[in-house]
Design a protein around this motif. Structure first.
Motif, mmCIF file in Angstrom:
data_model
loop_
_atom_site.group_PDB
_atom_site.id
_atom_site.type_symbol
_atom_site.label_atom_id
_atom_site.label_comp_id
_atom_site.label_asym_id
_atom_site.label_seq_id
_atom_site.Cartn_x
_atom_site.Cartn_y
_atom_site.Cartn_z
ATOM 1 N N LEU A 218 4.097 10.210 5.620
ATOM 2 C CA LEU A 218 3.986 11.292 5.080
ATOM 3 C C LEU A 218 3.912 11.312 3.835
ATOM 4 C CD1 LEU A 218 6.241 14.558 6.960
ATOM 5 C CD2 LEU A 218 3.472 13.913 6.725
ATOM 6 N N ARG A 219 5.066 10.230 3.030
ATOM 7 C CA ARG A 219 4.467 10.078 1.882
ATOM 8 C C ARG A 219 3.803 9.378 1.092
ATOM 9 N NH1 ARG A 219 6.319 5.973 -1.557
ATOM 10 N NH2 ARG A 219 7.791 6.203 -3.360
ATOM 11 N N TYR A 220 3.555 8.881 1.727
ATOM 12 C CA TYR A 220 2.234 8.132 1.257
ATOM 13 C C TYR A 220 0.980 9.140 0.949
ATOM 14 C CZ TYR A 220 -1.406 4.703 1.960
ATOM 15 O OH TYR A 220 -3.259 4.478 1.771
ATOM 16 N N LEU A 221 0.671 9.988 2.276
ATOM 17 C CA LEU A 221 -0.372 11.072 2.332
ATOM 18 C C LEU A 221 -0.229 11.302 1.366
ATOM 19 C CD1 LEU A 221 -0.587 11.618 6.036
ATOM 20 C CD2 LEU A 221 -1.905 9.824 4.381
ATOM 21 N N ARG A 222 0.765 12.288 0.532
ATOM 22 C CA ARG A 222 1.448 13.085 0.056
ATOM 23 C C ARG A 222 1.018 12.451 -1.959
ATOM 24 N NH1 ARG A 222 6.266 14.422 2.079
ATOM 25 N NH2 ARG A 222 7.235 13.146 1.562
ATOM 26 N N ARG A 223 0.917 11.303 -1.870
ATOM 27 C CA ARG A 223 0.522 10.509 -3.222
ATOM 28 C C ARG A 223 -0.667 10.037 -3.226
ATOM 29 N NH1 ARG A 223 5.461 7.529 -5.511
ATOM 30 N NH2 ARG A 223 4.452 6.160 -6.142
ATOM 31 N N LYS A 224 -1.148 9.722 -2.048
ATOM 32 C CA LYS A 224 -2.356 9.826 -2.067
ATOM 33 C C LYS A 224 -3.377 10.804 -2.014
ATOM 34 C CE LYS A 224 -6.139 7.317 0.497
ATOM 35 N NZ LYS A 224 -6.500 6.609 1.464
ATOM 36 N N VAL A 225 -2.951 12.038 -2.054
ATOM 37 C CA VAL A 225 -4.292 13.622 -2.066
ATOM 38 C C VAL A 225 -3.572 13.558 -3.711
ATOM 39 C CG1 VAL A 225 -3.605 15.605 -1.500
ATOM 40 C CG2 VAL A 225 -3.772 13.965 0.141
ATOM 41 N N GLU B 131 0.734 -1.322 0.140
ATOM 42 C CA GLU B 131 -0.007 -0.594 0.103
ATOM 43 C C GLU B 131 0.790 1.492 0.110
ATOM 44 O OE1 GLU B 131 -2.728 0.481 3.212
ATOM 45 O OE2 GLU B 131 -3.939 -1.519 2.771
ATOM 46 N N TYR B 132 1.755 0.977 0.573
ATOM 47 C CA TYR B 132 2.881 2.573 0.906
ATOM 48 C C TYR B 132 3.612 2.719 -1.092
ATOM 49 C CZ TYR B 132 2.141 2.549 6.423
ATOM 50 O OH TYR B 132 2.056 2.387 7.115
ATOM 51 N N GLU B 133 3.954 1.651 -1.282
ATOM 52 C CA GLU B 133 4.157 1.540 -2.814
ATOM 53 C C GLU B 133 5.359 2.575 -2.718
ATOM 54 O OE1 GLU B 133 1.409 4.124 -4.820
ATOM 55 O OE2 GLU B 133 0.192 2.920 -5.167
ATOM 56 N N ILE B 134 6.395 1.966 -1.674
ATOM 57 C CA ILE B 134 7.450 2.461 -1.708
ATOM 58 C C ILE B 134 8.484 1.550 -2.291
ATOM 59 C CG2 ILE B 134 7.941 0.945 0.399
ATOM 60 C CD1 ILE B 134 9.522 4.273 1.270
ATOM 61 N N LEU B 135 8.558 -0.181 -1.947
ATOM 62 C CA LEU B 135 9.123 -0.639 -2.974
ATOM 63 C C LEU B 135 9.967 -0.609 -3.992
ATOM 64 C CD1 LEU B 135 7.842 -4.170 -1.450
ATOM 65 C CD2 LEU B 135 9.862 -3.394 -0.474
ATOM 66 N N ASP B 136 10.552 -0.510 -4.641
ATOM 67 C CA ASP B 136 11.995 -0.073 -6.008
ATOM 68 C C ASP B 136 12.140 1.157 -6.003
ATOM 69 O OD1 ASP B 136 12.720 -2.695 -6.421
ATOM 70 O OD2 ASP B 136 10.388 -3.212 -6.114
ATOM 71 N N THR B 137 11.656 1.861 -5.418
ATOM 72 C CA THR B 137 11.258 3.390 -5.857
ATOM 73 C C THR B 137 12.465 4.425 -5.775
ATOM 74 O OG1 THR B 137 10.951 4.371 -3.222
ATOM 75 C CG2 THR B 137 9.118 4.256 -5.102
#
Length: 184
Positions: free
Chosen positions: A171-178, A29-35
């Motif tokens: 915070l990274r997740y919320l910014r991407r979601k917004v 859900e965090y979409e952070i892997l392989d970034t």
């Protein structure tokens, strides 16, 4: 043991927590892997090397079969390691920091290639990255090729750094979601 079982155990310790499916879903859900590398995470890892006077600090995320590094100071060029070899795989099993002051004296680590092999890992300290719903998705960890003491005060500082890392992930997740939810 099957090939998959070998990757899921670490010297007889089951690396798969009871909440593995939920933990992996949250990590995805965090979409952070392989970034790509990101400044805040790199700065925290660099700060950790200076605070604790260690050559290596990592922000690791424990995926199904690998441990992937969002930030990496001291092992540049290494993006991931197999889950069955990483001490971070052990650290996500606990709510408290996982500390090995001298890994060469830990019977459960003697067959680990990072300890017994050319890398020569001797010291490891990892604090779990804990989501708001209590899932351990990775670690803020410190590594050295020399044994070292790690005080209770040091552990508290490492836990605080792990909290800062988790705040950055949120915070990274919320910014991407917004940005995904806002009309263009």
């Amino acid at each position: 043991m099957t090939g998959r079982d070998i990757h899921n155990t670490f010297i007889g310790v089951n690396l798969i927590p009871d909440n593995e499916e939920e933990r992996l879903q949250k990590l995805k859900e965090y979409e952070i892997l392989d970034t790509p590398q990101e400044g805040a995470f790199n700065h925290i890892a660099a700060m950790a090397t200076h605070m604790f006077k260690v050559p290596i600090a990592l922000i690791s995320l424990v995926d199904a079969d690998r441990v992937w590094f969002k930030a990496n100071v001291g092992l540049e060029g290494v993006r991931s390691v197999p889950r069955g070899e990483s001490l971070c795989s052990l650290a996500v099993l606990n709510s408290a920091p996982t500390i090995f002051q001298d890994a060469a004296n830990e019977p459960c680590l003697l067959a680990n290639p990072l300890v017994s092999g050319n890398f020569g890992l001797r010291f490891y300290a990892g604090a779990p990255l804990v989501t708001a719903d209590g899932l351990n998705i990775g670690t803020m960890c410190l590594i050295d090729k020399q044994p070292r003491e790690f005080t209770e005060s040091d552990q508290k500082m490492l836990v605080n750094l792990a909290s800062i890392v988790m705040d950055e992930i949120e915070l990274r997740y919320l910014r991407r979601k917004v940005s995904k939810d806002s009309p263009e």
